[in-house]
Design an enzyme around this catalytic site. Structure first.
Site, PDB file in Angstrom:
ATOM      1  N   CYS A  45      -0.846  -1.020   9.826  1.00 58.12           N
ATOM      2  CA  CYS A  45      -0.207  -2.210   9.255  1.00 58.12           C
ATOM      3  C   CYS A  45      -1.067  -2.654   8.070  1.00 58.12           C
ATOM      4  CB  CYS A  45      -0.185  -3.300  10.335  1.00 58.12           C
ATOM      5  SG  CYS A  45       0.427  -4.884   9.790  1.00 58.12           S
TER       6      CYS A  45
ATOM      7  N   CYS B  43       3.428  -1.497   2.799  1.00 63.59           N
ATOM      8  CA  CYS B  43       3.826  -2.112   4.063  1.00 63.59           C
ATOM      9  C   CYS B  43       4.433  -0.972   4.862  1.00 63.59           C
ATOM     10  CB  CYS B  43       4.849  -3.224   3.824  1.00 63.59           C
ATOM     11  SG  CYS B  43       5.615  -3.813   5.364  1.00 63.59           S
TER      12      CYS B  43
HETATM   13  N1  DGL Z   1       4.287  -3.371   8.608  1.00 70.71           N
HETATM   14  C1  DGL Z   1       3.345  -4.336   8.236  1.00 70.71           C
HETATM   15  C2  DGL Z   1       2.573  -4.002   6.996  1.00 70.71           C
HETATM   16  O1  DGL Z   1       2.281  -2.843   6.772  1.00 70.71           O
HETATM   17  C3  DGL Z   1       3.607  -5.790   8.414  1.00 70.71           C
HETATM   18  C4  DGL Z   1       4.951  -6.342   8.267  1.00 70.71           C
HETATM   19  C5  DGL Z   1       4.947  -7.777   8.763  1.00 70.71           C
HETATM   20  O2  DGL Z   1       4.673  -7.952   9.952  1.00 70.71           O
HETATM   21  O3  DGL Z   1       5.147  -8.679   7.949  1.00 70.71           O
HETATM   22  O4  DGL Z   1       2.196  -4.865   6.235  1.00 70.71           O
END
Ligand code: DGL
Length: 282
Positions: free
Chosen positions: A69, A202
């Site tokens: 993440c 993301c």
């Molecule tokens: N998938 C996550 C990232 O890479 C976070 C998305 C979220 O929870 O806002 O930032």
């Protein structure tokens, strides 16, 4: 056993690449669906939620946890590695993030090298970074890329609603409009000049990579974060082979703090033969 963490389903894009690359390792994944999305939350909250999830994965037997993440990595990785972990009661455990391998790939410079080398010193490309609000305001991609490539132009664009819309399986037209808005945001900043490269910063965004592809110029190369993370982990595990010990080679456990049945059904849309999620608490 290796743990992979994300606020929701986005980290599956990374996990899938890792399972394909390391079929003989054992993985446990945790999606914090009770709190997704993280991207618009205050930093302290992201740090605390990430810490709780890392600890939950340690308790399940993972000695190494990869934050799949960008938001958690950008906001929490350094604090957890330097401030929390040395004093926590988890000797021999570690945390890795996904920003470092992405910056390494984008700049063609090892993470440990923090000054511009030849020819990086003279690279003047425009690089577009798409991310959540929290990732973009952290400035981590901008800062780390420019340290290594000071002439590169790093243009960032937050997309506050996109990760949540992907999690909620919003209709394609809605996702398309959000991606288009994000790309337009980049082009406004560059006065229409197309970026040479784009980072989908993301882990949810590769799920709509086809929409980014549609709105970015054909000449813009989209960096595949799952791929670069798998390359980097391979390198890391060669240096730290003790993290590859596992009781159940090829095992894969998926945990969620949300409704396991609902999350399992949604996950299959992205990864058809993914095993069912089990409920957990952090
Ligand atoms: N998938 C996550 C990232 O890479 C976070 C998305 C979220 O929870 O806002 O930032």
């Amino acid at each position: 056993m290796i743990g992979v963490f994300d606020s929701g389903l986005g980290g599956l894009t990374v996990l899938r690449a890792l399972v394909a690359r390391f079929p003989h390792l054992e993985f446990v994944y945790l999606g914090d669906h009770a709190h997704v999305p993280y991207g618009n939350r205050p930093s302290d909250e992201v740090v605390e939620l990430t810490r709780r999830s890392v600890e939950a994965l340690y308790k399940r037997g993972a000695k190494l946890v990869l934050l799949g993440c960008n938001t958690a990595t950008a906001v929490a990785a350094r604090r957890l590695q330097r401030v929390w972990l040395p004093h926590a009661n988890w000797p021999g455990h570690n945390i890795l993030g996904i920003v470092a391998p992405t910056v390494e790939a984008a700049t063609q410079t090892p993470w440990a090298v923090t000054t511009p080398q030849y020819p990086q010193k003279y690279m003047t490309d425009i690089i577009a970074v798409f991310g959540t609000t929290r990732t973009v305001t952290s400035g981590v991609f901008h800062e780390e890329i420019r340290k290594r490539c000071p002439r590169m132009r790093v243009v960032q664009q937050a997309s506050a609603g996109l990760a949540g819309a992907i999690e909620d399986e919003a209709p394609e037209a809605e996702l398309d409009a959000l991606v288009r808005e994000a790309v337009d945001g980049i082009l406004t900043q560059t006065d229409g000049e197309q970026p040479y490269r784009a980072i989908l910063g993301c882990t949810h965004f590769p799920l709509v990579e086809h929409l980014f592809r549609r709105h970015l110029a054909p000449s813009t190369r989209i960096l595949s974060q799952p791929e670069v993370v798998a390359n980097s982990l391979e390198d890391y595990l060669e240096r730290k082979p003790h993290y590859t010990d596992c009781a159940n080679p090829g095992g894969l456990t998926l945990l969620t703090t949300g409704d396991a049945d609902e999350i399992s059904a949604r996950a299959r849309v992205f990864w058809p033969d993914v095993p069912a999620f089990e409920p957990t608490k952090t």
